[in-house]
Design a protein around this motif. Structure first.
Motif, PDB file in Angstrom:
ATOM      1  N   GLY A   4     -29.103  -6.353  39.979  1.00 27.86           N
ATOM      2  CA  GLY A   4     -29.757  -5.205  40.604  1.00 27.86           C
ATOM      3  C   GLY A   4     -29.728  -3.984  39.710  1.00 27.86           C
ATOM      4  N   TYR A   5     -30.359  -2.925  40.178  1.00 26.72           N
ATOM      5  CA  TYR A   5     -30.413  -1.685  39.405  1.00 26.72           C
ATOM      6  C   TYR A   5     -29.011  -1.113  39.208  1.00 26.72           C
ATOM      7  N   GLN A   6     -28.735  -0.667  37.991  1.00 26.82           N
ATOM      8  CA  GLN A   6     -27.439  -0.070  37.648  1.00 26.82           C
ATOM      9  C   GLN A   6     -27.649   1.394  37.261  1.00 26.82           C
ATOM     10  N   ALA A   7     -27.174   2.286  38.112  1.00 23.27           N
ATOM     11  CA  ALA A   7     -27.379   3.722  37.865  1.00 23.27           C
ATOM     12  C   ALA A   7     -26.564   4.184  36.662  1.00 23.27           C
ATOM     13  N   GLU A   8     -27.030   5.257  36.059  1.00 22.45           N
ATOM     14  CA  GLU A   8     -26.365   5.863  34.910  1.00 22.45           C
ATOM     15  C   GLU A   8     -24.906   6.169  35.255  1.00 22.45           C
ATOM     16  N   GLY A   9     -24.008   5.762  34.347  1.00 26.38           N
ATOM     17  CA  GLY A   9     -22.595   6.080  34.524  1.00 26.38           C
ATOM     18  C   GLY A   9     -21.802   5.060  35.304  1.00 26.38           C
ATOM     19  N   THR A  10     -22.461   4.062  35.907  1.00 22.35           N
ATOM     20  CA  THR A  10     -21.729   3.050  36.675  1.00 22.35           C
ATOM     21  C   THR A  10     -21.138   1.990  35.736  1.00 22.35           C
ATOM     22  N   ARG A  11     -20.109   1.294  36.211  1.00 20.27           N
ATOM     23  CA  ARG A  11     -19.526   0.221  35.389  1.00 20.27           C
ATOM     24  C   ARG A  11     -20.566  -0.846  35.079  1.00 20.27           C
ATOM     25  N   GLY A  12     -21.413  -1.143  36.068  1.00 20.64           N
ATOM     26  CA  GLY A  12     -22.448  -2.150  35.850  1.00 20.64           C
ATOM     27  C   GLY A  12     -23.363  -1.777  34.703  1.00 20.64           C
ATOM     28  N   ARG A  13     -23.755  -0.511  34.648  1.00 20.35           N
ATOM     29  CA  ARG A  13     -24.623  -0.025  33.559  1.00 20.35           C
ATOM     30  C   ARG A  13     -23.891  -0.142  32.221  1.00 20.35           C
ATOM     31  N   LYS A  14     -22.615   0.222  32.208  1.00 24.66           N
ATOM     32  CA  LYS A  14     -21.841   0.154  30.956  1.00 24.66           C
ATOM     33  C   LYS A  14     -21.703  -1.288  30.477  1.00 24.66           C
ATOM     34  N   LEU A  15     -21.472  -2.202  31.412  1.00 30.11           N
ATOM     35  CA  LEU A  15     -21.370  -3.617  31.035  1.00 30.11           C
ATOM     36  C   LEU A  15     -22.687  -4.116  30.442  1.00 30.11           C
ATOM     37  N   LEU A  16     -23.793  -3.744  31.090  1.00 29.94           N
ATOM     38  CA  LEU A  16     -25.111  -4.158  30.586  1.00 29.94           C
ATOM     39  C   LEU A  16     -25.386  -3.589  29.198  1.00 29.94           C
ATOM     40  N   GLU A  17     -24.882  -2.392  28.953  1.00 32.45           N
ATOM     41  CA  GLU A  17     -25.122  -1.733  27.662  1.00 32.45           C
ATOM     42  C   GLU A  17     -24.155  -2.199  26.578  1.00 32.45           C
ATOM     43  N   GLY A  18     -23.309  -3.202  26.906  1.00 35.32           N
ATOM     44  CA  GLY A  18     -22.462  -3.821  25.885  1.00 35.32           C
ATOM     45  C   GLY A  18     -21.098  -3.197  25.705  1.00 35.32           C
ATOM     46  N   ALA A  19     -20.555  -2.556  26.742  1.00 35.72           N
ATOM     47  CA  ALA A  19     -19.225  -1.949  26.636  1.00 35.72           C
ATOM     48  C   ALA A  19     -18.197  -2.990  26.191  1.00 35.72           C
ATOM     49  N   LYS A  20     -17.346  -2.597  25.255  1.00 38.81           N
ATOM     50  CA  LYS A  20     -16.307  -3.498  24.743  1.00 38.81           C
ATOM     51  C   LYS A  20     -15.074  -3.509  25.636  1.00 38.81           C
ATOM     52  N   GLU A  21     -14.922  -2.461  26.438  1.00 39.16           N
ATOM     53  CA  GLU A  21     -13.827  -2.425  27.401  1.00 39.16           C
ATOM     54  C   GLU A  21     -14.295  -1.684  28.643  1.00 39.16           C
ATOM     55  N   VAL A  22     -13.621  -1.946  29.755  1.00 35.07           N
ATOM     56  CA  VAL A  22     -14.026  -1.328  31.006  1.00 35.07           C
ATOM     57  C   VAL A  22     -12.770  -0.843  31.733  1.00 35.07           C
TER      58      VAL A  22
END
Length: 451
Positions: A355-373
């Protein structure tokens, strides 16, 4: 007549649009801000008008970003009526109780583990405050005018987004104001196509996917592939999901795949008290969706429904491959975090974003390739596969939004684009101007217009 954009202007959360006419104040939606910290902090601010001066709230649907601020509104003195469809009332009550509970638990945990910057962390509101909203609800019938004042009425029409979701046609000062709410897709797996407005002097149109066309892919095939690949390497699939509509859609597709023998025999789990209750609402309101009674019963039998947190713990420590659907959809809270604490650093794990991941959410960060959460104050390395299925969105894309305007019999004086980040909203503004020649505006947060 004045309109003031209090939320969902330049962002997709915190939906609140205030209409003022001859001393009557009407708030369209009353949502929670989610995502980046500056937005979340707005939840603690009072409205720019006294809550006690608002006469009516018209609720398009029951998602948190459209109803989640109602407890604050009531706590600050709102005494009016909240109009919505029957399923929206049921869903909003579920979501508000869940939200209050999550906020109580997170405040308690922050105090216990001392990771809050505040001396004492407090919830935005608690379960008791959420319950105080319920007496204000008034259920309306679809397509039937609801008189609000001597010369003000509202009609709720199907928006197709989630069960009970409606667009609202507000007649006021002899003008028709149409608030789209969130618009669903014409070819949605579960929901009927949205009803298009025929007349509007002013349109308030969502623009979540205003710059995108949904991919012409087969989400069912993607789901099949991702599950089989994960099963074959002995891993677990986690699907962070909005408890309302998205969870039911995933359940329906998984049931179809299982019936067709395309995915393995293993546990299929819905771990969300709200998701389980939402399925009951889905089951009881079949005129709002396409799934038959027989199929609803069969879907229910396939899944293990978890409500008790002790079962969550047992499931977390069971190493057997499985598929788990758990809220929240943007990975901002809920039981999905308990799973990811243990599994996000396991390479065999697959997390499917649906689903849609708003700016700043963990979901958005994961989609953008975050190396850690960061989860509950601690950082975890991301070793799991993070995959996305775009074709499952419950929002119309740019084509769908343009199509929703296609049967208007008159040219609106203005179209306001809300509920979208700035770039998607502006691209949609340009497209609407090109296709229809309508005057479009992308309002800023707090901006006021005379109509």
């Amino acid at each position: 007549m004045k309109v003031k954009f209090i939320g969902a202007a330049g962002t997709v959360t915190g939906s609140k649009t205030l209409i003022e006419s001859n001393g009557v104040r009407i708030l369209i939606d009353c949502g929670l801000f989610q995502g980046i910290k500056p937005l979340r902090e707005l939840n603690w601010q009072p409205l720019p008008v006294l809550a006690s001066s608002i006469d009516f709230v018209l609720l398009t649907h029951g998602h948190l970003d459209h109803c989640g601020w109602l407890p604050r509104l009531v706590d600050q003195g709102f005494k009016g009526k909240i109009y919505c469809s029957g399923p929206t009332k049921e869903i909003a009550e579920l979501i508000l109780l869940d939200s209050g509970k999550i906020q109580e638990e997170e405040a308690e945990r922050a105090n216990k583990e001392k990771y809050s910057k505040h001396e004492v962390a407090e919830p935005l509101y608690n379960v008791e405050q959420a319950r105080k909203v319920f007496p204000h609800f008034r259920v309306v019938n679809e397509n039937k005018p609801v008189p609000l004042d001597a010369e003000i009425s509202a009609v709720f029409i199907n928006a197709g987004h989630i069960i009970g979701a409606c667009s609202i046609e507000l007649t006021i000062e002899n003008k028709t104001l149409v608030f789209s709410g969130d618009i669903g897709r014409d070819n949605d797996v579960l929901m009927y196509p949205p009803t298009k407005p025929k007349k509007a002097d002013y349109v308030f149109l969502e623009s979540t996917y205003g710059d995108r066309i949904h991919p012409d892919t087969d989400p069912k095939l993607e789901l099949e592939t991702y599950i089989n690949n994960t099963f074959n390497k002995g891993g677990t699939v986690f699907i962070p999901s909005f408890a309302v509509e998205r969870a039911q859609m995933i359940m329906y597709l998984l049931w179809q795949l299982k019936e067709e023998g395309k995915i393995p025999d293993m546990p299929y789990i819905v771990d969300s008290p709200m998701g389980v209750s939402a399925f009951d609402i889905f089951f009881e309101n079949r005129k709002w969706h396409k799934v038959s009674l027989e199929d609803c019963i069969a879907i229910n039998k396939m899944f293990t429904m978890i409500t008790d947190y002790k079962e969550t713990i047992d499931t977390i420590y069971n190493k057997r491959p499985k598929v788990v659907i758990a809220a929240s959809g943007m990975v901002t809270g809920g039981r999905i975090l308990s799973y990811l604490e243990r599994y996000i650093s396991v390479p065999e794990t697959t997390v499917i974003i649906v689903g849609y991941q708003a700016e700043g959410t963990r979901g958005r960060k994961l989609l953008e390739g975050a190396k850690e959460v960061k989860i509950y104050g601690k950082y975890y390395p991301v070793e799991a596969s993070i995959l996305e299925i775009e074709g499952l969105s419950a929002h119309a894309d740019q084509k769908g939004l343009l199509n929703w305007l296609s049967v208007l019999e008159n040219k609106p004086a203005k179209v306001f684009l809300v509920h979208g980040e700035n770039q998607p909203a502006d691209e949609l503004r340009i497209k609407i101007k090109e296709v229809y020649g309508f005057d479009c505006s992308v309002p800023l947060m707090g901006q006021e217009f005379e109509l």
